[in-house]
Design an enzyme around this catalytic site. Structure first.
Site, PDB file in Angstrom:
ATOM      1  N   GLU A 162       3.369   3.266  -2.029  1.00 30.38           N
ATOM      2  CA  GLU A 162       3.478   1.823  -1.795  1.00 30.38           C
ATOM      3  C   GLU A 162       4.514   1.165  -2.693  1.00 30.38           C
ATOM      4  OE1 GLU A 162      -0.555   0.339  -2.177  1.00 30.38           O
ATOM      5  OE2 GLU A 162      -0.988   1.801  -3.722  1.00 30.38           O
ATOM      6  N   CYS A 214      -2.007   3.420   6.085  1.00 33.45           N
ATOM      7  CA  CYS A 214      -3.259   2.677   6.039  1.00 33.45           C
ATOM      8  C   CYS A 214      -3.090   1.188   5.778  1.00 33.45           C
ATOM      9  CB  CYS A 214      -4.202   3.284   5.008  1.00 33.45           C
ATOM     10  SG  CYS A 214      -3.591   3.148   3.350  1.00 33.45           S
TER      11      CYS A 214
END
Lengths: 593, 101
Positions: A434, A505
């Protein structure tokens, strides 16, 4: 006709019709100014003193509950208590009550204003910023004075919850069966309110302009979380129209749920795993009811929030074991603690950081509190014998952090072995990708991680440099920005070259406009809020990998995000016109609005 | 016992010279600690630095001093426990308010 129509960002679709109830309002600007008679001065001063003392006592009580590991928070609470007990603040406000014959609320506001001027002249930036603490303290005292510290449990019937903003800790203890919809003045598309609202299947709008100015408690409103509107005091024709739409939407939801247990396989036979993101054990039922093939992201931080003492290892083991065994043989991926300044605030007092998103959070927080981290890892390991368990570290920036986290893991494994406690020696340990630095070093990380999970919410925030809770820049939150698409593709390719699987996700996984592109990249699994699973599975089943790859190729040829959005909107609307009637998307195209 | 830098002018007044040893200066936490400690005494306690005098019992006053690391200040107390107050507060400065840096 409605008296007024407000606009906001829809973050959980649906329609709600009912009465507004404010949980909190931005106080600044709504503080009452009243003149008082001279014989009431002493009483008003007393009311102020009592509010200060009571607020201080409450904070002191909260401080007592802060665990030793979080000493920093306790110190911050101490300074807030000291400000509340500051004789100067009280004297200054009492002086205003006496000289100007005004109410305590307005006097306190004036006293704070005077301090603001004083602080503004301070050169040292850190100390100048302490005025924020004074404002926080004043807000607490104001809400005491104004009698605003109301509790949801005191109300009867169901309401439409409104707030200036809802922090994660605010929302954890809500009595959700009383809430028909969430609306906040602050917040962006991926703020916590949205995530929670979606998981509860409650219509939700965030970033609603003029919310606090235009709506009073008890007013009748229609929340249209399909188009992003609030109708204040609607007319009868509008109520009728929206009741019908609400009905249609519910029927559509039911229709897609019917086939949600079929696999997510394209017409030409490419199979994607569709998993669920959850944060509460109670959501397991929603995962199973919506056709989730497992839990791709279990947000473990909620056991740590909205309580005063930290959970111990046995309590966590029990929680993780129940979840693993109830889902077995389906997989559950535990994400280790992702706490940070934004998620500890209400409970422990704010961590004093100017930029929480860039601060001590997530894996960084855990690596500074290794005992807390190890206890959690031990609990996950102990649960690993109960089912199909994997774990992943959030916000890994590079190899050094991964190795440091694995060191803690190895110590935990070693301890359990010597204690004779069974666990799965081969438990897969992955990382969340991320941060741009993790994207750039994906080839290196892929050699030492068992799997990747791309967290697009943060990846977009950090890659495009936007605070995702800041509504002023939320228009920049563009999942299909060429930089984001190239990053995701790079990570998927790097993972596959090393023979590891990659999942996605973030909210993007639940966006019907983004999913075909991700499929084209050959993503192995998608993880999303349970409620989105049936719709996404249905779209996957109606498409072919050949067309997904073709779309991806065309998208990668585009140079601007606007061009990509337009191309994707046109293609998807043409292919799935019926499916998309009730969807809202993270992507925007000016031509279509 | 004679304490250096402390002059006892009369029974009910005392003062001492101290220096801010904290790396970040007299910031929020030391200021809170100082104000809380000062509030335990009956006497009036003032901090004087750079021509400014503030009430040591008020964290807000102390913060507005914005005392940088290394800056010198005078603690001045008047009242019946003045001497003990000055001694206690000097000690806080000398131990950097319990902070490492």
């Amino acid at each position: 006709m409605a008296r007024k129509v407000l606009t906001g960002i829809p973050v959980s679709s649906g329609i709600a019709i009912g009465k507004a109830f404010f949980m909190n309002r931005r106080l600044y600007g709504s503080i009452p100014r009243q003149s008082i008679a001279s014989h009431l001065v002493a009483g008003e001063q007393d009311r102020l003193r009592q509010a200060l003392a009571q607020a201080a006592r409450e904070l002191e009580a909260a401080r007592e509950q802060v665990p030793a590991e979080l000493r920093e928070h306790a110190l911050l609470i101490d300074s807030h208590v000291t400000i509340m007990r500051d004789p100067k603040l009280c004297e200054s406000a009492c002086g205003f009550i006496e000289r100007m014959r005004i109410n305590a609320e307005w006097a306190l506001l004036k006293a704070v204003k005077e301090l603001e001027d004083k602080f503004a002249a301070i050169e040292d930036e850190y100390i100048r910023q302490r005025i924020q603490d004074v404002r926080l303290v004043a807000d607490r005292v104001q809400s005491k004075l104004m009698g605003l510290a109301r509790e949801l449990r005191d109300i009867e019937g169901r309401i439409i919850l409104m707030a200036h903003d809802l922090s994660p800790a605010d929302t954890v203890g809500l009595e959700v069966d009383k809430i028909m919809a969430f609306t906040t003045a602050e917040g962006g598309k991926t703020s916590h309110t949205g995530i929670l609202a979606r998981s509860l299947q409650i219509p939700s709008l965030v970033g609603v302009q003029e919310l606090e100015d235009e709506i009073r408690d008890g007013q009748f409103v229609i929340i249209d979380a399909l188009k992003g509107r609030i109708l204040v005091e609607p007319g009868e024709d509008e109520i009728l129209e929206y009741s019908l739409l609400q009905n249609q939407f519910e029927l559509y939801q039911k229709a897609i749920i019917r086939n949600c247990h079929l696999p997510a396989e394209t017409i030409d036979g490419y199979r994607v795993q569709v998993m669920a993101n959850i944060e509460l054990f109670e959501e397991v039922a929603a995962v199973q009811d919506h056709g989730g093939e497992g839990v791709g992201l279990y947000r473990t931080e909620y056991s740590y929030m909205n309580r005063m003492a930290l959970p111990d290892e046995d309590e966590l083991t029990a929680e993780y074991t129940s979840l693993a065994s109830i889902l077995a043989p389906a997989k559950v991926v535990y994400r280790t603690l992702d706490l940070g300044a934004d998620k500890v605030v209400s409970q422990f007092g704010a961590i004093d950081e100017r930029n929480p998103a860039l601060g001590l959070r997530s894996i960084r927080f855990c690596l500074q509190h290794k005992e807390l981290f190890k206890a959690q890892i031990r609990a996950i390991l102990r649960a690993s014998v109960a089912g199909n368990v994997a774990m992943m570290y959030p916000m890994i920036s590079g190899l050094r952090e991964l190795r440091e986290a694995n060191k803690v893991l190895n110590i935990a494994k070693h301890e359990l072995r010597s204690e004779g406690v069974p666990f799965n020696e081969e438990i897969p340990v992955g990382i969340m990708v991320e941060l741009p630095s993790a994207v750039m070093t994906a080839e290196l990380l892929a050699k030492e991680a068992d799997f990747f999970s791309i967290g697009t919410n943060d990846l977009i925030q950090y890659s495009l440099g936007i605070d995702r809770t800041n509504k002023n820049v939320s228009y920049l939150y563009q999942p299909l920005h060429p930089a984001i698409l190239r990053s995701i593709k790079h990570v998927v390719d790097a993972a596959h070259q090393s023979g590891i699987e990659v999942s996605l996700c973030g909210e993007v996984a639940a966006d019907p406009f983004c999913v075909p592109i991700l499929m084209g990249m050959q993503i192995d699994s998608l993880s999303m809020n349970p409620q989105a699973i049936p719709g996404i599975k249905r779209i996957i089943r109606q498409t072919t990998m050949a067309e997904c790859k073709d779309l991806l190729r065309r998208v990668l040829e585009c140079r601007t995000v606007n061009r990509i959005n337009k191309l994707v909107m046109d293609t998807i609307f043409q292919r799935f016109p019926e499916e998309l009637t009730f969807y809202s998307s993270l992507i925007e195209s000016e031509d279509l609005i | 016992m004679f304490v250096t830098n402390e002059e006892i002018a009369a029974d009910d007044s005392a003062s001492a010279e101290v220096c801010v040893g904290n790396e970040l200066g007299l910031h929020a936490r030391p200021a809170a600690r100082l104000a809380r400690e000062a509030q335990r005494f009956a006497c009036d306690i003032a901090l004087v630095s750079g021509g400014q005098q503030v009430d040591a019992k008020s964290i807000l006053d102390i913060l507005t001093l914005a005392a940088a690391p290394g800056s010198a200040m005078t603690i001045r107390a008047t009242g019946r426990d003045a001497s003990l107050a000055v001694r206690t507060i000097s000690e806080l400065f000398n131990t950097r308010f319990g902070e490492e840096k």
